[in-house]
Design an enzyme around this catalytic site. Structure first.
Site, PDB file in Angstrom:
ATOM      1  CG  HIS A   1      43.231  -9.866  92.092  1.00  0.00           C
ATOM      2  ND1 HIS A   1      43.230 -11.237  92.021  1.00  0.00           N
ATOM      3  CD2 HIS A   1      44.244  -9.434  91.288  1.00  0.00           C
ATOM      4  CE1 HIS A   1      44.222 -11.626  91.222  1.00  0.00           C
ATOM      5  NE2 HIS A   1      44.849 -10.557  90.763  1.00  0.00           N
ATOM      6  N   PRO A   2      40.214 -10.895  90.902  1.00  0.00           N
ATOM      7  CG  PRO A   2      40.314 -11.252  88.601  1.00  0.00           C
ATOM      8  CD  PRO A   2      40.897 -10.416  89.698  1.00  0.00           C
TER       9      PRO A   2
ATOM     10  CB  ALA B   1      44.487 -11.562  95.246  1.00  0.00           C
ATOM     11  N   GLY B   2      41.184 -10.801  96.003  1.00  0.00           N
ATOM     12  CA  GLY B   2      40.340  -9.906  96.782  1.00  0.00           C
ATOM     13  C   GLY B   2      40.913  -8.509  96.907  1.00  0.00           C
TER      14      GLY B   2
ATOM     15  CG  HIS C   1      40.870 -13.771 111.661  1.00  0.00           C
ATOM     16  ND1 HIS C   1      40.828 -12.526 111.073  1.00  0.00           N
ATOM     17  CD2 HIS C   1      41.475 -13.609 112.862  1.00  0.00           C
ATOM     18  CE1 HIS C   1      41.405 -11.644 111.879  1.00  0.00           C
ATOM     19  NE2 HIS C   1      41.797 -12.275 112.969  1.00  0.00           N
TER      20      HIS C   1
ATOM     21  N   GLY D   1      43.696   1.533  93.390  1.00  0.00           N
ATOM     22  CA  GLY D   1      43.307   0.375  92.603  1.00  0.00           C
ATOM     23  C   GLY D   1      41.865   0.423  92.136  1.00  0.00           C
TER      24      GLY D   1
END
Length: 337
Positions: free
Chosen positions: A175-176, A178-179, A89, A170
């Site tokens: 995020h390192p 969490a994307g 997905h 943001g």
């Protein structure tokens, strides 16, 4: 809390999609983050290993739902590393998408406000980039979720700092672990199938092409044709042709109009409709709309109006609890008991 005080009590649904569908212990912790928040009802949860994805359906007052979603994000940030994630997905983050869906008297404008407040809060707390989509989109090229997800996690990692790909909230970097997150507001999506009184799957595919919006048919309708076999049912046919649909906005194209259009298309080939089936839940207003079209008296008890709607649509295995608001009320009563 990401909902303002004047919106905290408004009724909403959310269907967050999380990029984890294989580790059952992690999925349980994700679900637990939702159920730990008072006044929130977790109405449904589905996980798929090949997609490596879980979908949760929750509803309740906007303030409590926003809190539960924030705790879901917190759990996902701790548990999921997108650099190690694989699945069929499309996705851009650990919590890939968070839609706010207005229920009851909640307006779409209020859902948009809730989505934007939540997006800003999540970006600030978790230092994660947030993209607004659908009704909450800040620009026309982000209305469609597919456009936000272009390139998926790997592509966005390379492009996020480029002009036009920067997030709404943001940092302009993933995020390192969490994307990124897509947060939006949209009408209730109704997954609904109509089974034909034939096994001619090519007919179902032709009807689907004619009625779906992308083919110039009904607005806010996605459709395809399939062959379905149900050996456990007493059916004279070994399989039935099915027109499978997503109704993206029942206020634009109501269920009764879809039913009558499919019936007309099938009749042109000498075929009748057999029955329909609802996948999941639908808003009470969607059923009431059908009942009004079917001539059900507006002052009749709601159960009678729902039954009239179900009869008009030849709805399989009908229960009043197919109406989301009634399911939510029943869940609340059960929890109090």
């Amino acid at each position: 809390m990401s909902a303002s005080p004047d919106l905290a009590g408004r009724l909403v649904e959310s269907v967050p999609n999380v990029s984890e569908g294989r580790r059952l212990d992690v999925i349980e912790r994700l679900a637990g983050a939702i159920t730990a928040v008072a006044d929130v009802q977790l109405l449904d949860r589905t996980s798929d290993a090949s997609h490596n994805r879980s979908v949760f359906t929750l509803a309740g007052p906007a303030g409590a739902v926003s809190t539960a979603l924030e705790e879901l994000v917190a759990t996902a940030v701790r548990e999921i590393d997108m650099d190690e994630h694989t699945g069929e997905h499309p996705r851009i983050g650990a919590v890939d998408v968070v839609p706010f869906v207005p229920l009851g008297e909640t307006t779409m404008a209020e859902a948009v406000d809730l989505a934007r407040r939540f997006g800003a809060r999540v970006a600030s707390r978790f230092d994660v980039p947030v993209y607004l989509y659908a009704e909450a989109a800040s620009r026309p090229d982000r209305v469609k979720l597919a456009d936000v997800r272009r390139g998926q996690y790997e592509g966005l990692k390379a492009e996020i700092a480029q002009h036009g790909r920067e997030p709404d909230f943001g940092p302009a970097r993933l995020h390192p672990s969490a994307g990124a997150v897509a947060v939006g507001a949209r009408p209730f999506l109704i997954a609904w199938n109509i089974n034909l009184d034939t096994d001619d799957v090519e007919l179902a595919k032709r009807i689907a092409r004619r009625i779906r919006e992308s083919g110039g048919g009904l607005p806010k309708v996605q459709a395809n044709g399939f062959s379905v076999a149900e050996p456990e049912r007493d059916d004279p046919l070994d399989s039935r042709a099915q027109v499978s649909m997503n109704i993206l906005d029942f206020r634009v194209t109501p269920l009764w109009r879809v039913w009558e259009t499919v019936r007309s298309e099938a009749a042109a080939d000498g075929v009748e409709l057999h029955e329909s089936e609802l996948i999941g839940l639908a808003p009470l207003a969607a059923f009431v709309d059908v009942a009004e079209h079917a001539g059900s008296p507006p002052d009749a008890p709601i159960e009678e109006r729902l039954a009239a709607a179900a009869a008009f649509l030849s709805l399989r295995d009908f229960s009043p609890l197919m109406a989301l608001e009634l399911r939510l009320a029943a869940a609340g009563s059960s929890a109090e008991g």
